[in-house]
Design a protein around this motif. Structure first.
Motif, PDB file in Angstrom:
ATOM      1  N   HIS A 205     103.996   2.007  41.528  1.00 45.56           N
ATOM      2  CA  HIS A 205     104.738   1.454  40.382  1.00 45.56           C
ATOM      3  C   HIS A 205     104.162   0.083  40.041  1.00 45.56           C
ATOM      4  O   HIS A 205     103.442  -0.507  40.844  1.00 45.56           O
ATOM      5  N   ASP A 207     105.697  -3.747  38.574  1.00 37.81           N
ATOM      6  CA  ASP A 207     107.007  -4.397  38.490  1.00 37.81           C
ATOM      7  C   ASP A 207     107.331  -4.764  37.044  1.00 37.81           C
ATOM      8  O   ASP A 207     106.451  -5.137  36.268  1.00 37.81           O
ATOM      9  N   HIS A 260     101.153  -0.824  42.405  1.00 38.35           N
ATOM     10  CA  HIS A 260     101.113  -1.004  43.850  1.00 38.35           C
ATOM     11  C   HIS A 260     102.028   0.014  44.522  1.00 38.35           C
ATOM     12  O   HIS A 260     102.860   0.639  43.857  1.00 38.35           O
TER      13      HIS A 260
HETATM   14 FE   LIG Z   1     106.927  -3.659  43.360  1.00 36.83          FE
END
Ligand SMILES: [Fe+2]
Ligand SMILES: O=C(O)CCC(=O)C(=O)O
Length: 326
Positions: A205, A207, A260
């Motif tokens: 994903h 952020d 990540h």
């Molecule tokens: Fe994250």
């Protein structure tokens, strides 16, 4: 063919991964997101050059004592090491954000993470739900308050350093974040898994924050660059600053919000504390004007409360950044 029955996701999420591990349970189907290949538990770390780490020079000194970093790791561990009934005093429902548990139920068909977490809002202060802050260990609240104060200082140093690195007025990003910028603490607990080749501690994903400041005690976090996963090295005094989508928008695409993930390990557990720094609710953010010119046209629109859009897509295992593209 015999039907393979799996409990509904709501039911699975109402049980902690840590509990399943204690009972020697194997991961059930919704946790299985890998094909059983490509697992590398070597201690040595791959090339880490693309990963910006704030530590001693040549990075930027973050100004947080090693003892406070140890304390926050320690209280996190002590919290997760307690019996379930103690932790469940802070349990969230499967749809809530704040509290102890797993992420809210993802959309149907999505994989589940092999981890547990405690998620707490720390700023603005009136968003704190102290009834969800652990009372044991007794120093938890004091340590988190201290750490959060220091984190605000880190966000100031970081936001100014990033502005200066782009030859911008040093307060420009801080102004975009706003005086009521939000800071959330996410304590992640990654239990070992007998089958690290089948699960992930946290699925790939990016952020939805402005940026995220991560403290870890063991390796496990990997960042994707040019199709290759890079493991973030272990350094007890370092904080990792991971750009989120909103910083990519404000920098008109210069700072990249990387995909990540966290891999599982068969032998050891892992703790990380991720501080999510997000613009004030209701505040419009935009690419800095001085980063838009003929050579670099504006690539992102103005957006407000992007974190909400991000979350809707995250639930479907998708990125939301395209919604901000011009
Ligand atoms: Fe994250
Ligand atoms: O555990 C980590 O190191 C990363 C956590 C993370 O990516 C997140 O909570 O969004």
């Amino acid at each position: 063919m015999a039907a393979y029955s799996v409990p509904p996701v709501e039911e699975l999420l109402s049980k902690r991964v840590q509990e399943m591990v204690l009972h020697g349970e194997e991961p059930l189907r919704p946790y299985i997101c890998r094909s059983g290949e490509d697992v590398d538990e070597k201690e040595d770390i791959m090339d880490t050059s693309p990963i910006p780490i704030i530590s001693k020079p040549p990075g930027i000194a973050h100004g947080i004592s090693a003892s406070l970093l140890d304390k926050i790791r320690q209280v996190s561990r002590e919290f997760f090491n307690q019996p379930m009934e103690e932790k469940n005093k802070y349990a969230k429902s499967v749809v809530d954000f704040q509290g102890y548990g797993a992420d809210p139920v993802p959309e149907q068909g999505q994989f589940l993470d092999w981890s547990d977490r405690l998620f707490l809002e720390v700023f603005p202060e009136d968003g704190r739900q102290y009834n969800l802050w652990p009372q044991i260990p007794i120093s938890f609240r004091e340590v988190l308050e201290d750490y959060s104060e220091k984190m605000i200082r880190v966000t100031e140093i970081t936001s100014k350093a990033m502005a200066k690195s782009l030859k911008l007025e040093e307060n420009c990003f801080l102004e975009q974040f706003g005086k009521q910028a939000q800071l959330h603490a996410r304590f992640n607990y990654y239990s070992p898994c007998q089958r690290p080749d089948l699960v992930l501690g946290l699925k790939p994903h990016a952020d939805g924050t402005g940026y995220t400041i991560i403290l870890q005690d063991e390796v496990g976090l990997q960042v994707l660059k040019d199709g290759k996963w890079y493991t973030v090295p272990k350094n007890p005094t370092a904080l990792l600053v991971l750009m989120g989508d909103q910083m990519e928008i404000m920098s008109n695409g210069i700072f990249k919000s990387p995909v990540h993930r966290v891999v599982s390990n068969s032998r050891r557990d892992r703790i990380s504390i991720a501080m999510f720094y997000t613009p004030e609710l209701g505040k419009e953010i935009r690419p800095e004007d001085d980063l838009v010119n003929v050579d670099r046209p504006r690539i992102y629109k103005k957006v407000t409360d992007y974190a909400e859009t991000h979350w809707k897509f995250y639930q479907r295992d998708m990125r939301a950044l395209h919604t901000a593209h011009i």
